[in-house]
Design an enzyme around this catalytic site. Structure first.
Site, mmCIF file in Angstrom:
data_model
loop_
_atom_site.group_PDB
_atom_site.id
_atom_site.type_symbol
_atom_site.label_atom_id
_atom_site.label_comp_id
_atom_site.label_asym_id
_atom_site.label_seq_id
_atom_site.Cartn_x
_atom_site.Cartn_y
_atom_site.Cartn_z
ATOM 1 N N CYS A 106 0.880 -1.169 0.000
ATOM 2 C CA CYS A 106 0.000 0.000 0.000
ATOM 3 C C CYS A 106 0.912 1.211 0.000
ATOM 4 C CB CYS A 106 -0.925 0.002 1.214
ATOM 5 S SG CYS A 106 -2.061 1.414 1.219
ATOM 6 N N CYS A 109 -0.593 4.513 2.238
ATOM 7 C CA CYS A 109 -0.711 4.423 3.701
ATOM 8 C C CYS A 109 -0.363 2.996 4.104
ATOM 9 C CB CYS A 109 -2.102 4.838 4.166
ATOM 10 S SG CYS A 109 -3.453 3.998 3.303
ATOM 11 N N SER A 110 -1.309 2.264 4.664
ATOM 12 C CA SER A 110 -1.039 0.869 5.012
ATOM 13 C C SER A 110 -2.337 0.077 4.988
ATOM 14 C CB SER A 110 -0.369 0.772 6.383
ATOM 15 O OG SER A 110 -1.155 1.402 7.385
ATOM 16 N N CYS A 111 -3.150 0.281 3.940
ATOM 17 C CA CYS A 111 -4.398 -0.465 3.811
ATOM 18 C C CYS A 111 -4.089 -1.956 3.801
ATOM 19 C CB CYS A 111 -5.131 -0.058 2.535
ATOM 20 S SG CYS A 111 -5.801 1.613 2.607
#
Length: 202
Positions: A106, A109-111
């Site tokens: 991702c 962000c950090s989906c």
């Protein structure tokens, strides 16, 4: 002055040690109920964690019809197993083959698909992984211990708030005849991100 008694937490990695210390402080101050904390940990490790994703993968390995459904509509197929909820609403399964290896990142962000993989590992959220996985995926995979032939294509999938990916690793050799529970035990969290491979049966 040297001492000869061992620190009981010296076997922990730095992040786990920090988490343990924070939990201890919050508990001593009465800000956290240990029973509630244990329940949260249990939920993410047993109910909303990689074990869920491993069950999905094992079923796909064992049941061709389910694998086809998973490829066609991963959200519905995964939901049919009861694995829904936060960050699991819009899923796509990508299958590793002899020709293609998939890797998920991702970049913004950090989906991360919490319903099937639980909490994201620290490295998944790091800027280094998020940038290098796109620019030099083979080098990143090599650092994780995954060495691929030059003939195998590496396909990188960028998760978003609208769509998250689950890698279906290749079924390892020697796993014929295993039950779905035994197959699930071969599936690692990293293999469902694409940063690892499924384990080979002992």
């Amino acid at each position: 002055m040297p001492h000869d008694h061992a620190d009981p937490d010296n076997h922990l990695d730095p992040m786990e040690a920090r988490v343990r210390a924070l939990e201890t402080i919050l508990t001593r101050k009465g800000l956290v109920d240990p029973a509630a904390m244990d329940r949260i940990i249990e939920v993410y490790s047993e109910e909303v964690g990689p074990k869920n994703g491993a069950q999905v993968v094992a079923r796909a390995w064992a049941e061709p019809e389910f694998a086809e459904w998973l490829a066609r509509d991963a959200t519905a197929a995964i939901g049919s197993m009861g694995f829904t909820g936060r960050q699991g609403e819009h899923m796509q399964a990508v299958f590793n083959t002899d020709q293609v290896h998939n890797l998920v990142v991702c970049t913004l962000c950090s989906c991360y698909p919490g319903a099937v993989l639980g909490l994201p590992p620290v490295w998944y959220k790091s800027p280094a992984y998020r940038s290098r996985a796109v620019m030099e995926p083979r080098a990143v995979l090599s650092e994780f211990g995954v060495t691929l032939s030059r003939e195998k294509q590496v396909r990188v999938w960028d998760s978003t708030a609208e769509l998250r990916y689950l890698v279906i690793p290749q079924r390892p050799a020697g796993s014929d005849g295993l039950s779905q529970a035994e197959l699930a035990a071969l599936v690692t969290r990293d293999s469902m991100i694409g940063a690892g491979l499924a384990q080979v049966p002992a």
